[in-house]
Enzyme design. Structure first.
Site, PDB file in Angstrom:
ATOM      1  CE  LYS A  10       0.810   1.295   4.478  1.00  7.99           C
ATOM      2  NZ  LYS A  10       1.552   2.533   4.849  1.00  7.99           N
ATOM      3  CG  ASP A 137      -1.028  -0.054   8.087  1.00  9.56           C
ATOM      4  OD1 ASP A 137      -1.870   0.820   8.356  1.00  9.56           O
ATOM      5  OD2 ASP A 137       0.189   0.191   7.935  1.00  9.56           O
TER       6      ASP A 137
END
Length: 297
Positions: A10, A137
């Site tokens: 990401k 996350d």
């Protein structure tokens, strides 16, 4: 029988950070974009839980029960009343300690792989709940695409994207600890009022339209000053990318990977070539986003 799951890295196109909470965490407005650099996590039945790893910087990956992939297997097995007896093999391509959620990706990948291997029947809601327990996350690594994360970043709202964004990533010579970067953020913020973190309306609109120029004008990372304080050399990498024509240059998450938004594939090639020649980083990768989250392959 074995099950392999592919999980993306990401980049944070916005990371707004609130003041430290009583529990030590920070409230965030964290706009995630999944990009096409992947780890693959393979789980196979075994006599006991064990982890192996291959790929760049594999020697830096813990191979004990502190690894998020191991913790994911243990968490799901505990909910089902079984032993987490699997061999977890991680083929790494996401930078280690690079601010691109490589460890979180491995946790999400192992969770989905074990759920499939064991036919455990965990719903998407249950998987996301386990992900949130594992780390801030990890839920996004499961869902991918683009999303706004609030709270610690684990409470996700999917975001619309109107196109593909081209990125170049420069890998630094050493890693940065996420807790250390947050501690430095707190030190630098001492004595000043920190506003509540809010997602940028301009940035969300740019994502929805697929407008790279508008996105470049709106990207931000409030952890970047802390990362640069701990790793000043990153400023040279950022400058090299800007000088090569990147639309935007920023530290990815808590760093130390730096991310460069390019207008198109040709521009990305030019930025990547300039960064490789700059001597300011150890490796350069190109990727596009958004891409899908954890997927059984």
């Amino acid at each position: 029988m074995s099950v392999t799951v592919r999980v993306p890295a990401k980049v944070n196109v916005q990371l707004a950070v609130g003041a430290a909470r009583p529990d030590g965490f920070h409230d965030l407005a964290n706009v995630f974009l999944a990009v096409g650099l992947y780890d693959e996590v393979t789980v196979t039945p075994a006599d006991e839980l064990r982890i192996t790893c291959e790929g760049p910087d594999a020697d830096q990956v813990p191979l004990d029960r502190t690894n998020l992939a191991a913790r994911a297997a243990i968490a799901l097995a505990g909910r089902r009343g079984i032993e987490p007896n699997v061999h977890i093999h991680i083929a790494k391509d996401i930078p280690v300690a690079g601010g691109m959620a490589g460890g979180s990706a491995d946790g999400a990948g192992a969770l989905l792989a074990c759920n499939t291997l064991w036919n455990a029947g965990a719903s998407r809601v249950e998987l996301l709940s386990i992900c949130a327990e594992l780390g801030s996350d990890v839920p996004f690594s499961l869902v991918g695409g683009a999303a706004l994360g609030i709270g610690r970043g684990e409470q996700l709202t999917a975001l619309e994207t109107g196109g593909t964004f081209h990125w170049v990533f420069a890998m630094a010579e050493r890693g940065l600890s996420t807790p250390a970067v947050f501690r430095e953020f707190d030190r630098l913020a001492e004595g000043r009022e920190i506003p509540e973190p809010v997602a940028s309306a301009d940035l969300l609109e740019a994502l929805a339209k697929g407008d790279s120029d508008a996105l470049a004008a709106a990207v931000s990372n409030e952890l970047q000053p802390a990362a640069l304080s701990l790793f000043p050399e990153l400023a040279d990498t950022l400058e090299a990318g800007r000088g090569a024509g990147a639309l935007a240059a920023l530290v990815s998450g808590s760093g130390p990977t730096t991310a460069f938004l390019a207008r198109d594939a040709e521009s990305a090639e030019k930025v990547a070539a300039a960064l490789r020649a700059s001597g300011t980083c150890r490796a350069v990768r190109m990727a596009v986003g958004p891409v899908a989250g954890a997927t059984v392959v």
